[in-house]
Design a protein around this motif. Structure first.
Motif, PDB file in Angstrom:
ATOM      1  N   ARG A 136       0.802  -1.259   0.223  1.00 61.76           N
ATOM      2  CA  ARG A 136       0.242  -0.003  -0.068  1.00 61.76           C
ATOM      3  C   ARG A 136       0.840   1.263  -0.018  1.00 61.76           C
ATOM      4  O   ARG A 136       0.606   2.244  -0.692  1.00 61.76           O
ATOM      5  CB  ARG A 136      -0.965   0.264   0.988  1.00 61.76           C
ATOM      6  CG  ARG A 136      -2.094   1.126   1.136  1.00 61.76           C
ATOM      7  CD  ARG A 136      -2.887   1.058   2.568  1.00 61.76           C
ATOM      8  NE  ARG A 136      -3.309  -0.290   2.793  1.00 61.76           N
ATOM      9  CZ  ARG A 136      -4.524  -0.610   2.283  1.00 61.76           C
ATOM     10  NH1 ARG A 136      -5.212   0.256   1.662  1.00 61.76           N
ATOM     11  NH2 ARG A 136      -5.105  -1.553   2.593  1.00 61.76           N
ATOM     12  N   THR A 137       2.142   1.315   0.823  1.00 65.70           N
ATOM     13  CA  THR A 137       2.687   2.456   0.796  1.00 65.70           C
ATOM     14  C   THR A 137       3.430   2.718  -0.426  1.00 65.70           C
ATOM     15  O   THR A 137       3.501   3.821  -1.006  1.00 65.70           O
ATOM     16  CB  THR A 137       3.897   2.123   2.011  1.00 65.70           C
ATOM     17  OG1 THR A 137       3.400   2.049   3.156  1.00 65.70           O
ATOM     18  CG2 THR A 137       5.006   3.227   2.093  1.00 65.70           C
ATOM     19  N   THR A 140       0.762   4.096  -3.028  1.00 64.92           N
ATOM     20  CA  THR A 140       0.572   5.451  -2.854  1.00 64.92           C
ATOM     21  C   THR A 140       1.521   6.332  -3.394  1.00 64.92           C
ATOM     22  O   THR A 140       1.225   7.383  -3.774  1.00 64.92           O
ATOM     23  CB  THR A 140       0.166   5.659  -1.353  1.00 64.92           C
ATOM     24  OG1 THR A 140      -0.953   4.658  -0.889  1.00 64.92           O
ATOM     25  CG2 THR A 140      -0.131   7.004  -0.962  1.00 64.92           C
ATOM     26  N   ARG A 141       2.683   5.921  -2.852  1.00 69.55           N
ATOM     27  CA  ARG A 141       3.838   6.817  -3.206  1.00 69.55           C
ATOM     28  C   ARG A 141       4.327   7.198  -4.656  1.00 69.55           C
ATOM     29  O   ARG A 141       4.626   7.999  -5.218  1.00 69.55           O
ATOM     30  CB  ARG A 141       5.215   6.390  -2.510  1.00 69.55           C
ATOM     31  CG  ARG A 141       6.748   7.004  -2.920  1.00 69.55           C
ATOM     32  CD  ARG A 141       7.643   6.937  -2.143  1.00 69.55           C
ATOM     33  NE  ARG A 141       8.210   5.455  -2.238  1.00 69.55           N
ATOM     34  CZ  ARG A 141       9.231   5.237  -3.032  1.00 69.55           C
ATOM     35  NH1 ARG A 141       9.625   6.103  -3.944  1.00 69.55           N
ATOM     36  NH2 ARG A 141       9.522   3.979  -3.082  1.00 69.55           N
ATOM     37  N   THR A 145      -2.731   3.344  -9.916  1.00 71.14           N
ATOM     38  CA  THR A 145      -4.215   3.307  -9.384  1.00 71.14           C
ATOM     39  C   THR A 145      -4.841   2.027 -10.102  1.00 71.14           C
ATOM     40  O   THR A 145      -5.830   1.674  -9.859  1.00 71.14           O
ATOM     41  CB  THR A 145      -4.962   4.532 -10.058  1.00 71.14           C
ATOM     42  OG1 THR A 145      -4.722   4.633 -11.449  1.00 71.14           O
ATOM     43  CG2 THR A 145      -4.524   5.805  -9.510  1.00 71.14           C
TER      44      THR A 145
END
Length: 208
Positions: A136-137, A140-141, A145
């Motif tokens: 997830r990290t 997001t970075r 999508t």
């Protein structure tokens, strides 16, 4: 006696396999060869020969065959039944991990490819062989999508089941709308154009 074409084809494959083996001593040469379909096949055979045997009874995807049924999970912990989850939609499946630098380098190109083909072409689905928090990290970075699933790494993980017993990452699989494996790609794509070129011959046939 084999025909001249057979002899030449065998000689070419042997030459490519030998050159691909130079991955251990001449990475640049091997990297260039890995960008060709013949090089990919030779590299696949080489790595499979060096990889540990998969657990007995484990179903492994083969080119032209249906992806073996498996249950993975979304980042939210919901089960996803593969390949049913991709039914009816051609899919580029990309296996990666947060610790894999080449994986992270190619993901913006996969994101761009995904955005370009969002409504009419091939969907992109990532499978992180990692824990949810790390996946997830990174997603997001990097601003990724397209859908991603997670599967703990191990001898029966999604990568092994999708035909990558050596565990080389990144690893991509092109899956037709009916769940058949069309082709595989070991290692990173050079850029978005390389991704499009890899998919394009199949995309023009409808990936059916």
């Amino acid at each position: 006696m084999p025909s001249n074409k057979t002899v030449v084809a065998a000689a070419m494959l042997a030459a490519v396999a030998g050159a691909v083996a130079s991955l251990y001593v001449q990475p640049t040469v091997a990297y260039k060869l890995a960008g060709t379909e013949l090089g990919q096949r030779a590299l696949g055979h080489l790595l499979a020969a060096k990889a540990p045997a998969p657990p007995a009874g484990l179903k492994i995807a083969e080119r032209g065959g249906i992806v073996p049924a498996m249950t993975l999970h979304t980042l939210d912990g919901l089960p996803a039944e593969v390949p049913q989850a991709w039914a009816g939609t051609p899919t580029l499946v990309n296996l990666w991990a947060s610790w894999c630098a080449p994986c992270l380098k190619e993901m913006p190109d996969l994101q761009a490819f995904s955005a370009q083909h969002a409504t009419t072409g091939v969907q992109v689905v990532g499978i992180a062989l990692d824990d949810v928090a790390s996946a997830r990290t990174l997603l997001t970075r990097l601003g990724v999508t397209y859908p991603n699933l997670v599967d703990p790494p191990g001898p029966t993980d999604a990568g092994v089941r999708l035909g990558n017993p050596a565990g080389v990452l990144p690893y991509s699989v092109l899956v037709a709308a009916d769940g058949r494996v069309l082709k595989t790609h070991i290692g990173p794509f050079a850029n978005q154009a390389a991704i499009a070129n890899w998919v394009q011959p199949w995309e023009t046939r409808g990936l059916r």
